[in-house]
Scaffold this motif. Sequence first.
Motif, PDB file in Angstrom:
ATOM      1  N   PHE A 119       0.904  -1.289   0.079  1.00  0.00           N
ATOM      2  CA  PHE A 119       0.194   0.001  -0.054  1.00  0.00           C
ATOM      3  C   PHE A 119       1.047   1.296   0.120  1.00  0.00           C
ATOM      4  O   PHE A 119       0.675   2.167  -0.879  1.00  0.00           O
ATOM      5  CB  PHE A 119      -0.914   0.053   1.260  1.00  0.00           C
ATOM      6  N   ASP A 120       2.025   1.255   1.013  1.00  0.00           N
ATOM      7  CA  ASP A 120       2.818   2.381   0.784  1.00  0.00           C
ATOM      8  C   ASP A 120       3.390   2.732  -0.635  1.00  0.00           C
ATOM      9  O   ASP A 120       3.596   3.669  -0.883  1.00  0.00           O
ATOM     10  CB  ASP A 120       4.036   1.965   1.888  1.00  0.00           C
ATOM     11  N   ARG A 121       4.009   1.638  -1.355  1.00  0.00           N
ATOM     12  CA  ARG A 121       4.607   1.820  -2.556  1.00  0.00           C
ATOM     13  C   ARG A 121       3.284   2.304  -3.657  1.00  0.00           C
ATOM     14  O   ARG A 121       3.816   2.993  -4.428  1.00  0.00           O
ATOM     15  CB  ARG A 121       5.101   0.446  -3.190  1.00  0.00           C
ATOM     16  N   TYR A 122       2.128   1.670  -3.457  1.00  0.00           N
ATOM     17  CA  TYR A 122       0.954   2.202  -4.419  1.00  0.00           C
ATOM     18  C   TYR A 122       0.949   3.802  -4.253  1.00  0.00           C
ATOM     19  O   TYR A 122       0.556   4.341  -5.082  1.00  0.00           O
ATOM     20  CB  TYR A 122      -0.028   1.344  -3.844  1.00  0.00           C
ATOM     21  N   VAL A 123       0.749   4.315  -3.092  1.00  0.00           N
ATOM     22  CA  VAL A 123       0.597   5.646  -2.683  1.00  0.00           C
ATOM     23  C   VAL A 123       1.732   6.528  -3.249  1.00  0.00           C
ATOM     24  O   VAL A 123       1.656   7.385  -3.955  1.00  0.00           O
ATOM     25  CB  VAL A 123       0.281   6.029  -1.307  1.00  0.00           C
ATOM     26  N   ALA A 124       2.992   5.893  -2.817  1.00  0.00           N
ATOM     27  CA  ALA A 124       4.302   6.866  -3.309  1.00  0.00           C
ATOM     28  C   ALA A 124       4.391   6.849  -4.912  1.00  0.00           C
ATOM     29  O   ALA A 124       4.875   7.815  -5.434  1.00  0.00           O
ATOM     30  CB  ALA A 124       5.536   6.069  -2.696  1.00  0.00           C
ATOM     31  N   ILE A 125       3.953   5.837  -5.721  1.00  0.00           N
ATOM     32  CA  ILE A 125       4.011   5.873  -7.093  1.00  0.00           C
ATOM     33  C   ILE A 125       2.768   6.259  -7.788  1.00  0.00           C
ATOM     34  O   ILE A 125       2.991   7.094  -8.853  1.00  0.00           O
ATOM     35  CB  ILE A 125       4.397   4.547  -7.504  1.00  0.00           C
ATOM     36  N   CYS A 126       1.802   5.709  -7.228  1.00  0.00           N
ATOM     37  CA  CYS A 126       0.463   6.378  -8.092  1.00  0.00           C
ATOM     38  C   CYS A 126      -0.206   7.669  -7.624  1.00  0.00           C
ATOM     39  O   CYS A 126      -0.921   8.211  -8.314  1.00  0.00           O
ATOM     40  CB  CYS A 126      -0.583   5.244  -7.939  1.00  0.00           C
ATOM     41  N   ASN A 127       0.215   7.942  -6.309  1.00  0.00           N
ATOM     42  CA  ASN A 127      -0.131   9.225  -5.965  1.00  0.00           C
ATOM     43  C   ASN A 127       0.807  10.285  -5.238  1.00  0.00           C
ATOM     44  O   ASN A 127       0.684  10.350  -4.165  1.00  0.00           O
ATOM     45  CB  ASN A 127      -1.484   9.181  -4.958  1.00  0.00           C
ATOM     46  N   PRO A 128       1.884  10.419  -5.937  1.00  0.00           N
ATOM     47  CA  PRO A 128       2.978  10.877  -5.153  1.00  0.00           C
ATOM     48  C   PRO A 128       2.852  12.223  -4.731  1.00  0.00           C
ATOM     49  O   PRO A 128       3.351  12.676  -3.537  1.00  0.00           O
ATOM     50  CB  PRO A 128       4.040  11.031  -6.402  1.00  0.00           C
ATOM     51  N   LEU A 129       1.951  13.084  -5.137  1.00  0.00           N
ATOM     52  CA  LEU A 129       1.792  14.505  -4.692  1.00  0.00           C
ATOM     53  C   LEU A 129       1.004  14.404  -3.200  1.00  0.00           C
ATOM     54  O   LEU A 129       1.335  15.522  -2.597  1.00  0.00           O
ATOM     55  CB  LEU A 129       1.011  15.396  -5.838  1.00  0.00           C
ATOM     56  N   ARG A 130       0.227  13.653  -3.132  1.00  0.00           N
ATOM     57  CA  ARG A 130      -0.315  13.483  -1.814  1.00  0.00           C
ATOM     58  C   ARG A 130       0.252  12.341  -0.714  1.00  0.00           C
ATOM     59  O   ARG A 130      -0.384  12.094   0.211  1.00  0.00           O
ATOM     60  CB  ARG A 130      -2.023  13.025  -1.914  1.00  0.00           C
ATOM     61  N   TYR A 131       1.291  11.937  -1.192  1.00  0.00           N
ATOM     62  CA  TYR A 131       2.076  10.884  -0.383  1.00  0.00           C
ATOM     63  C   TYR A 131       2.208  11.348   1.014  1.00  0.00           C
ATOM     64  O   TYR A 131       1.895  10.741   2.081  1.00  0.00           O
ATOM     65  CB  TYR A 131       3.187  10.468  -0.999  1.00  0.00           C
ATOM     66  N   ALA A 132       2.801  12.719   1.039  1.00  0.00           N
ATOM     67  CA  ALA A 132       3.160  13.145   2.533  1.00  0.00           C
ATOM     68  C   ALA A 132       1.785  13.269   3.544  1.00  0.00           C
ATOM     69  O   ALA A 132       2.137  13.175   4.646  1.00  0.00           O
ATOM     70  CB  ALA A 132       3.804  14.375   2.229  1.00  0.00           C
ATOM     71  N   ALA A 133       0.842  13.666   2.681  1.00  0.00           N
ATOM     72  CA  ALA A 133      -0.516  14.096   3.241  1.00  0.00           C
ATOM     73  C   ALA A 133      -1.144  12.697   3.821  1.00  0.00           C
ATOM     74  O   ALA A 133      -1.838  12.489   4.813  1.00  0.00           O
ATOM     75  CB  ALA A 133      -1.345  14.831   2.566  1.00  0.00           C
ATOM     76  N   ILE A 134      -0.958  11.575   2.959  1.00  0.00           N
ATOM     77  CA  ILE A 134      -1.500  10.374   3.355  1.00  0.00           C
ATOM     78  C   ILE A 134      -0.872   9.423   4.319  1.00  0.00           C
ATOM     79  O   ILE A 134      -1.213   8.932   5.143  1.00  0.00           O
ATOM     80  CB  ILE A 134      -1.847   9.339   1.929  1.00  0.00           C
ATOM     81  N   MET A 135       0.490   9.129   3.985  1.00  0.00           N
ATOM     82  CA  MET A 135       1.466   8.610   5.127  1.00  0.00           C
ATOM     83  C   MET A 135       2.100   9.431   5.914  1.00  0.00           C
ATOM     84  O   MET A 135       3.317   9.583   6.040  1.00  0.00           O
ATOM     85  CB  MET A 135       2.553   7.877   4.066  1.00  0.00           C
ATOM     86  N   THR A 136       1.204   9.827   7.005  1.00  0.00           N
ATOM     87  CA  THR A 136       1.510  10.395   8.200  1.00  0.00           C
ATOM     88  C   THR A 136       1.963   9.672   9.126  1.00  0.00           C
ATOM     89  O   THR A 136       1.694   8.475   9.064  1.00  0.00           O
ATOM     90  CB  THR A 136       0.318  11.351   8.677  1.00  0.00           C
ATOM     91  N   ASN A 137       2.655  10.162  10.366  1.00  0.00           N
ATOM     92  CA  ASN A 137       2.790   9.360  11.558  1.00  0.00           C
ATOM     93  C   ASN A 137       1.719   8.370  12.019  1.00  0.00           C
ATOM     94  O   ASN A 137       1.797   7.257  12.481  1.00  0.00           O
ATOM     95  CB  ASN A 137       3.594  10.250  12.373  1.00  0.00           C
ATOM     96  N   LYS A 138       0.654   9.276  11.893  1.00  0.00           N
ATOM     97  CA  LYS A 138      -0.562   8.630  12.416  1.00  0.00           C
ATOM     98  C   LYS A 138      -1.048   7.273  11.668  1.00  0.00           C
ATOM     99  O   LYS A 138      -1.135   6.470  11.998  1.00  0.00           O
ATOM    100  CB  LYS A 138      -1.641   9.514  12.600  1.00  0.00           C
TER     101      LYS A 138
END
Length: 312
Positions: A119-138
């Motif tokens: 899931f982390d790789r999916y967000v990083a590659i398919c939605n890179p602009l929102r990666y930081a907003a999605i993959m937060t510490n929480k």
Amino acid sequence: MNNVSLDLLQLEGLKVSPGASVPAFVLLLLIYVFIMVSNLGLVLLICTEPSLHQPMYLLFCNMSINDAFGATVVIPRLLSGVFLPGSDRYISYVDCAVQAFCAHLHASATHTVLMIMAFDRYVAICNPLRYAAIMTNKMLVNLSVSAWTVSLLLVAVLVGLSVRLSRCRRIIFNPFCDNASLFKLSCESVLINNIYGLGYTVVLLGSSLGSVTLTYLRIAMVCLSSRNKGLNHRALQTCASHLALYIIMFVSGSIIIILHRFPSLSDHRKLASIMFHVVPPAMNAVIYGLQIKTVREKISILFTKKNHRPQG
């Protein structure tokens, strides 16, 4: 035979000839030391290196901790019985149940942790602009806790169904205790165990294989539709290690399941079950570690210092 006499079980352990005991012990010990040093060393490096405090690397810690845990569940017990004759290898029923629980927890967590890494790789590659907003510490904490909690609950029910059974046997025909070893000690009907065990396997493997397959198909579609060579290279670099790890784990686990259907190949299945707790944990840290630039640099510095050491 009463239950008191059944509280001490005879464990088959690692079947080796007396002449092969020393080589088997040394090899297994070296592999265990390598697994612990490589995996815990990777966790320590990620925790102490600020540049590695990124979601992908922090998720690596889940896998490395699980690998060290899985190896510790099985290998020390195997080592302790290498030089003992089969008739002298004993384990208490409680210890056997704990080992079975931990062994299945390790196997289950391997699947669930790989799912959140996909899931982390999916967000990083398919939605890179929102990666930081999605993959937060929480989000990282929630994903990690969910991966371990789901595994914990599934395995608790699996082993709990076996522990509830009365026992009429005391020999474990396996190198280490697992769920099948526990319910085979009983003379009661194990239909419920078989039904839940099948459902557990289908749900775990199905969700794992399905999510990883869909994730990488989506990543492949994004890469094919993109003319950005930098994106494609980064996707290949970050996903190749994850996919290689998943294939190693899935194949080694599937071999055990397949060999269960062939009683004549029981010795091969037992060897495969040991390999599942040895090969992936030994490979994972290497595959992931060499992907991290900081790790490669530290290894390069280490070897450079050795090669340039002044001669006495």
